[in-house]
Structure formats: structure tokens, C-alpha cells
Scaffold this motif. Structure first.
Motif, PDB file in Angstrom:
ATOM      1  N   THR A  83      40.291  38.912  47.395  1.00  0.00           N
ATOM      2  CA  THR A  83      40.840  37.624  47.804  1.00  0.00           C
ATOM      3  C   THR A  83      39.792  36.531  47.616  1.00  0.00           C
ATOM      4  O   THR A  83      38.593  36.767  47.806  1.00  0.00           O
ATOM      5  N   LYS A  84      40.259  35.365  47.265  1.00  0.00           N
ATOM      6  CA  LYS A  84      39.372  34.211  47.081  1.00  0.00           C
ATOM      7  C   LYS A  84      40.209  32.953  47.235  1.00  0.00           C
ATOM      8  O   LYS A  84      41.410  32.956  46.978  1.00  0.00           O
ATOM      9  N   VAL A  85      39.586  31.872  47.684  1.00  0.00           N
ATOM     10  CA  VAL A  85      40.316  30.620  47.826  1.00  0.00           C
ATOM     11  C   VAL A  85      39.670  29.532  46.983  1.00  0.00           C
ATOM     12  O   VAL A  85      38.498  29.620  46.597  1.00  0.00           O
ATOM     13  N   ALA A  86      40.455  28.501  46.706  1.00  0.00           N
ATOM     14  CA  ALA A  86      39.947  27.298  46.052  1.00  0.00           C
ATOM     15  C   ALA A  86      40.687  26.104  46.635  1.00  0.00           C
ATOM     16  O   ALA A  86      41.871  26.201  46.981  1.00  0.00           O
ATOM     17  N   ILE A  87      39.978  25.002  46.803  1.00  0.00           N
ATOM     18  CA  ILE A  87      40.595  23.746  47.225  1.00  0.00           C
ATOM     19  C   ILE A  87      40.319  22.727  46.127  1.00  0.00           C
ATOM     20  O   ILE A  87      39.181  22.309  45.927  1.00  0.00           O
ATOM     21  N   LYS A  88      41.349  22.366  45.404  1.00  0.00           N
ATOM     22  CA  LYS A  88      41.228  21.453  44.273  1.00  0.00           C
ATOM     23  C   LYS A  88      42.277  20.365  44.408  1.00  0.00           C
ATOM     24  O   LYS A  88      43.442  20.651  44.687  1.00  0.00           O
ATOM     25  N   ALA A  89      41.850  19.121  44.190  1.00  0.00           N
ATOM     26  CA  ALA A  89      42.762  17.978  44.307  1.00  0.00           C
ATOM     27  C   ALA A  89      43.512  18.020  45.640  1.00  0.00           C
ATOM     28  O   ALA A  89      44.692  17.691  45.729  1.00  0.00           O
ATOM     29  N   ASN A  90      42.781  18.473  46.669  1.00  0.00           N
ATOM     30  CA  ASN A  90      43.310  18.573  48.036  1.00  0.00           C
ATOM     31  C   ASN A  90      44.507  19.504  48.153  1.00  0.00           C
ATOM     32  O   ASN A  90      45.318  19.405  49.079  1.00  0.00           O
ATOM     33  N   LYS A  91      44.628  20.441  47.227  1.00  0.00           N
ATOM     34  CA  LYS A  91      45.613  21.519  47.282  1.00  0.00           C
ATOM     35  C   LYS A  91      44.881  22.820  47.578  1.00  0.00           C
ATOM     36  O   LYS A  91      43.719  23.011  47.193  1.00  0.00           O
ATOM     37  N   PHE A  92      45.579  23.734  48.253  1.00  0.00           N
ATOM     38  CA  PHE A  92      44.985  25.016  48.628  1.00  0.00           C
ATOM     39  C   PHE A  92      45.486  26.106  47.682  1.00  0.00           C
ATOM     40  O   PHE A  92      46.692  26.254  47.476  1.00  0.00           O
ATOM     41  N   TYR A  93      44.546  26.871  47.129  1.00  0.00           N
ATOM     42  CA  TYR A  93      44.875  27.961  46.215  1.00  0.00           C
ATOM     43  C   TYR A  93      44.306  29.270  46.757  1.00  0.00           C
ATOM     44  O   TYR A  93      43.168  29.331  47.219  1.00  0.00           O
ATOM     45  N   PHE A  94      45.122  30.314  46.705  1.00  0.00           N
ATOM     46  CA  PHE A  94      44.733  31.643  47.163  1.00  0.00           C
ATOM     47  C   PHE A  94      44.813  32.570  45.963  1.00  0.00           C
ATOM     48  O   PHE A  94      45.898  32.794  45.413  1.00  0.00           O
ATOM     49  N   ILE A  95      43.663  33.096  45.554  1.00  0.00           N
ATOM     50  CA  ILE A  95      43.584  33.959  44.370  1.00  0.00           C
ATOM     51  C   ILE A  95      43.479  35.398  44.832  1.00  0.00           C
ATOM     52  O   ILE A  95      42.538  35.748  45.571  1.00  0.00           O
ATOM     53  N   VAL A  96      44.425  36.211  44.429  1.00  0.00           N
ATOM     54  CA  VAL A  96      44.514  37.579  44.936  1.00  0.00           C
ATOM     55  C   VAL A  96      44.494  38.562  43.769  1.00  0.00           C
ATOM     56  O   VAL A  96      45.234  38.400  42.791  1.00  0.00           O
ATOM     57  N   GLY A  97      43.622  39.583  43.863  1.00  0.00           N
ATOM     58  CA  GLY A  97      43.629  40.693  42.915  1.00  0.00           C
ATOM     59  C   GLY A  97      44.485  41.816  43.465  1.00  0.00           C
ATOM     60  O   GLY A  97      44.265  42.272  44.596  1.00  0.00           O
ATOM     61  N   MET A  98      45.483  42.277  42.688  1.00  0.00           N
ATOM     62  CA  MET A  98      46.456  43.256  43.185  1.00  0.00           C
ATOM     63  C   MET A  98      46.554  44.459  42.266  1.00  0.00           C
ATOM     64  O   MET A  98      46.421  44.334  41.052  1.00  0.00           O
ATOM     65  N   ASN A  99      46.807  45.595  42.895  1.00  0.00           N
ATOM     66  CA  ASN A  99      47.247  46.786  42.164  1.00  0.00           C
ATOM     67  C   ASN A  99      48.759  46.903  42.329  1.00  0.00           C
ATOM     68  O   ASN A  99      49.268  46.826  43.444  1.00  0.00           O
ATOM     69  N   ILE A 100      49.438  47.105  41.221  1.00  0.00           N
ATOM     70  CA  ILE A 100      50.892  47.201  41.218  1.00  0.00           C
ATOM     71  C   ILE A 100      51.289  48.592  40.733  1.00  0.00           C
ATOM     72  O   ILE A 100      50.719  49.100  39.757  1.00  0.00           O
ATOM     73  N   PRO A 101      52.240  49.231  41.420  1.00  0.00           N
ATOM     74  CA  PRO A 101      52.705  50.542  40.962  1.00  0.00           C
ATOM     75  C   PRO A 101      53.141  50.495  39.497  1.00  0.00           C
ATOM     76  O   PRO A 101      53.780  49.545  39.054  1.00  0.00           O
ATOM     77  N   ARG A 102      52.742  51.513  38.758  1.00  0.00           N
ATOM     78  CA  ARG A 102      53.088  51.675  37.347  1.00  0.00           C
ATOM     79  C   ARG A 102      52.450  50.626  36.435  1.00  0.00           C
ATOM     80  O   ARG A 102      52.823  50.489  35.277  1.00  0.00           O
ATOM     81  N   VAL A 103      51.486  49.880  36.965  1.00  0.00           N
ATOM     82  CA  VAL A 103      50.724  48.933  36.142  1.00  0.00           C
ATOM     83  C   VAL A 103      49.251  49.298  36.267  1.00  0.00           C
ATOM     84  O   VAL A 103      48.686  49.259  37.351  1.00  0.00           O
ATOM     85  N   ARG A 104      48.641  49.682  35.160  1.00  0.00           N
ATOM     86  CA  ARG A 104      47.265  50.186  35.208  1.00  0.00           C
ATOM     87  C   ARG A 104      46.252  49.104  35.567  1.00  0.00           C
ATOM     88  O   ARG A 104      45.388  49.297  36.409  1.00  0.00           O
ATOM     89  N   LYS A 105      46.338  47.995  34.917  1.00  0.00           N
ATOM     90  CA  LYS A 105      45.324  46.955  35.070  1.00  0.00           C
ATOM     91  C   LYS A 105      45.574  46.121  36.324  1.00  0.00           C
ATOM     92  O   LYS A 105      46.726  45.778  36.640  1.00  0.00           O
ATOM     93  N   GLU A 106      44.494  45.810  37.033  1.00  0.00           N
ATOM     94  CA  GLU A 106      44.625  44.935  38.196  1.00  0.00           C
ATOM     95  C   GLU A 106      45.173  43.577  37.773  1.00  0.00           C
ATOM     96  O   GLU A 106      44.778  43.023  36.751  1.00  0.00           O
ATOM     97  N   GLN A 107      46.069  43.053  38.578  1.00  0.00           N
ATOM     98  CA  GLN A 107      46.680  41.758  38.296  1.00  0.00           C
ATOM     99  C   GLN A 107      46.037  40.675  39.162  1.00  0.00           C
ATOM    100  O   GLN A 107      45.863  40.842  40.369  1.00  0.00           O
ATOM    101  N   LYS A 108      45.677  39.556  38.539  1.00  0.00           N
ATOM    102  CA  LYS A 108      45.160  38.399  39.268  1.00  0.00           C
ATOM    103  C   LYS A 108      46.276  37.368  39.385  1.00  0.00           C
ATOM    104  O   LYS A 108      46.840  36.926  38.379  1.00  0.00           O
ATOM    105  N   VAL A 109      46.618  37.023  40.599  1.00  0.00           N
ATOM    106  CA  VAL A 109      47.668  36.035  40.814  1.00  0.00           C
ATOM    107  C   VAL A 109      47.124  34.894  41.661  1.00  0.00           C
ATOM    108  O   VAL A 109      46.236  35.089  42.506  1.00  0.00           O
ATOM    109  N   VAL A 110      47.641  33.700  41.417  1.00  0.00           N
ATOM    110  CA  VAL A 110      47.193  32.513  42.133  1.00  0.00           C
ATOM    111  C   VAL A 110      48.392  31.877  42.827  1.00  0.00           C
ATOM    112  O   VAL A 110      49.417  31.585  42.189  1.00  0.00           O
ATOM    113  N   PHE A 111      48.258  31.679  44.137  1.00  0.00           N
ATOM    114  CA  PHE A 111      49.293  31.019  44.920  1.00  0.00           C
ATOM    115  C   PHE A 111      48.817  29.612  45.263  1.00  0.00           C
ATOM    116  O   PHE A 111      47.645  29.402  45.594  1.00  0.00           O
TER     117      PHE A 111
END
Length: 282
Positions: free
Chosen positions: A177-205
Motif C-alpha cells: 500500500t502507498k498513498v499520494a496527494i497530488k493536486a489536492n486529490k488523494f490517491y491510494f496505490i495498492v499492490g494485489m494478488n488476484i486468483p488465476r493471475v500470476r503477476k501482481e497487479q498495481k491499481v490506483v484509487f
């Protein structure tokens, strides 16, 4: 005197995980020292000498359990005898670059809200004879939040989330997990393992920042980066459970107190928040 110093030092690391409305009432003073001796202590300067001594020793006590730059402690007592018995008018504490209970803050300020505060030390712990309302002001930026997320306490939050996610078959596991605050917006960056997907997925909320019902509310959360498709319920569950901002106001820990975040603003990607915490009487 050593007991009251230890007791007030505990205040710095004693508060809450519970969230609730923080209406409070201040009680009328009682169990006070004789008014004549209180007057004598005030005019003779004895109270000031005792307060200064306790403030210096209290600063050392706080630094044993936390670190901070420019740490300031201000204690206002009614009399030396009242202070020895755990009764005081006010207590303030402030510091910059604060680290306490694995929480990093750019700055922190605490201040009692009533002019009568009554506490007692019992077996190396503190008993609150009356509710103790305190105001708090915190300043956070993305660097301080990200430092907090690397500590064991937050990693345990992630581990607990993964257990719940597994039991409800939500289909993913959070690795980082990691956060960023850019242009006064909040971003949450999450590294996930997904069933049946080998490579870790990086998603940004991305979330708007606001306060709702005394808590940080990451509203209007949406997925802005990543190859996954997550429904709204999964996103809300993840954001509510792992909310880094809500975690970051748990710099106090341990007494089932009530915390209410009242105001929040973001200026130049720095987050300012204030509110009230009530340490309830035992």
C-alpha cells in the motif's frame, strides 16, 4: 511526584480506536486543596516552580515513548498538592516531525478542553476519574503517511483485511500500500494478488477528501489505473478497512476513547485536520 509525571506521560500514548460523536460536559471542580494553601502556593511562586519541574520531567518521559522535534509541554495546576493528587487545570503538548505508536505526523498538538481534569495512576496505568476532553490538531503529508504504512501496526491491519477478504471470497489479496496527494486529490496505490493471475497487479484509487460523521471519508472513490475490474462494493470495503487517513489519527491508543474529526483541509498537498478526543472516565 514521579507518579503524576508517569501518569501524564501515559496520556500522550493513551487513547482510542473507537469513533463517535464527541459532545462533552465539563464537571465542577471537587476534591481540591484548601483554598488558603492554594493561594499561598500561587503568590509564593511554589506552584510555578513545581509546574516547571513537572514539565521538564514530563518532556523526558514523553520522549521515552515517542520522538518529536520542538516538543513543548505546558501544564497548569491549581496547587502543588492538587497536582500530586492528579488534579490539574490544563495540559498542552505539541511537536513537529512526531513519531508515536508507529504513526508519523508532520505536527501534532493536544490540549485539554476543561479547566478541571482528574486522573490517578493505578498499577502503571492511568484511571480517569472524570472524562477528559482534548482537542487535537494534526498535519500530514504523503511522506508521513507512507512512513506510517511501513510499520508493523498497519501491516497487521492489512493482514486482518486479507483474512476477511479470504473468508468472504472477495478474490484478491493486498500485498503493498502507498498513498499520494497530488493536486489536492488523494490517491491510494495498492499492490494485489488476484486468483488465476500470476503477476501482481498495481491499481490506483482516487478519492475526494472530506469529513463525514466524525471520520475521514474517502468519498467518490474510483479506479483510475490498473487492468482490473472491481465492483463498487469491493472498492468501498477495501477503502473503508484500509483507510490510511483514519489509521493516521490513531496516534493515541488504548482507552476506548471517542474521536471526532471535525475539520479537514488540503493546501499545497498537505492535509490539516482537527477534532476532539474524549478519554472516558473508568
Amino acid at each position: 511526584m514521579k507518579k503524576i509525571i508517569l501518569l501524564l506521560g501515559i496520556l500522550f500514548v493513551a487513547s482510542t480506536t473507537a469513533q463517535a460523536a464527541c459532545d462533552y460536559n465539563c464537571v465542577e471542580p471537587y476534591d481540591l486543596n484548601n483554598k488558603f494553601y492554594t493561594f499561598v502556593g500561587a503568590v509564593s511562586g511554589v506552584n510555578t516552580v513545581v509546574e516547571n519541574s513537572v514539565e521538564g520531567l514530563l518532556t523526558k518521559q514523553v520522549l521515552k515513548v515517542a520522538s518529536a522535534d520542538d516538543l513543548k509541554v505546558d501544564l497548569n495546576s491549581r496547587s502543588a498538592r492538587d497536582l500530586k493528587n492528579g488534579i490539574f487545570k490544563s495540559f498542552e503538548l505539541s511537536g513537529k516531525n512526531v513519531l508515536v505508536n508507529d504513526i508519523h505526523l508532520v505536527s501534532l498538538a493536544l490540549k485539554t478542553l476543561c479547566n478541571f481534569n482528574y486522573v490517578k495512576p493505578v498499577n502503571n496505568d492511568v484511571v480517569f476519574v472524570e472524562d477528559m476532553p482534548m482537542s487535537f490538531d494534526v498535519v500530514m503529508d504523503q511522506d508521513s503517511i507512507n512512513k506510517s504504512l511501513t510499520h508493523p501496526r498497519y501491516r497487521q491491519v492489512v493482514a486482518d483485511f486479507n483474512k476477511i477478504a479470504a473468508s468472504y471470497a472477495l478474490g484478491f489479496r493486498v500485498n503493498s500500500t502507498k498513498v499520494a496527494i497530488k493536486a489536492n486529490k488523494f490517491y491510494f496505490i495498492v499492490g494485489m494478488n488476484i486468483p488465476r493471475v500470476r503477476k501482481e497487479q498495481k491499481v490506483v484509487f482516487e478519492s475526494d477528501l472530506r469529513v463525514r460523521n466524525g471520520k475521514f471519508d474517502l468519498s467518490q472513490t474510483k479506479l483510475v489505473s490498473g487492468n482490473l475490474r472491481l465492483d463498487v462494493k469491493k472498492i468501498d470495503f477495501l477503502m473503508n478497512y484500509l483507510n490510511p487517513l483514519e489509521y493516521s489519527v490513531k496516534f493515541l491508543d488504548g482507552h476506548n476513547a471517542k474521536v471526532n474529526v471535525k475539520n479537514m483541509k488540503v493546501e499545497e498537498n498537505v492535509l490539516y485536520a482537527d477534532g476532539v478526543v474524549i478519554l472516558p472516565k473508568n
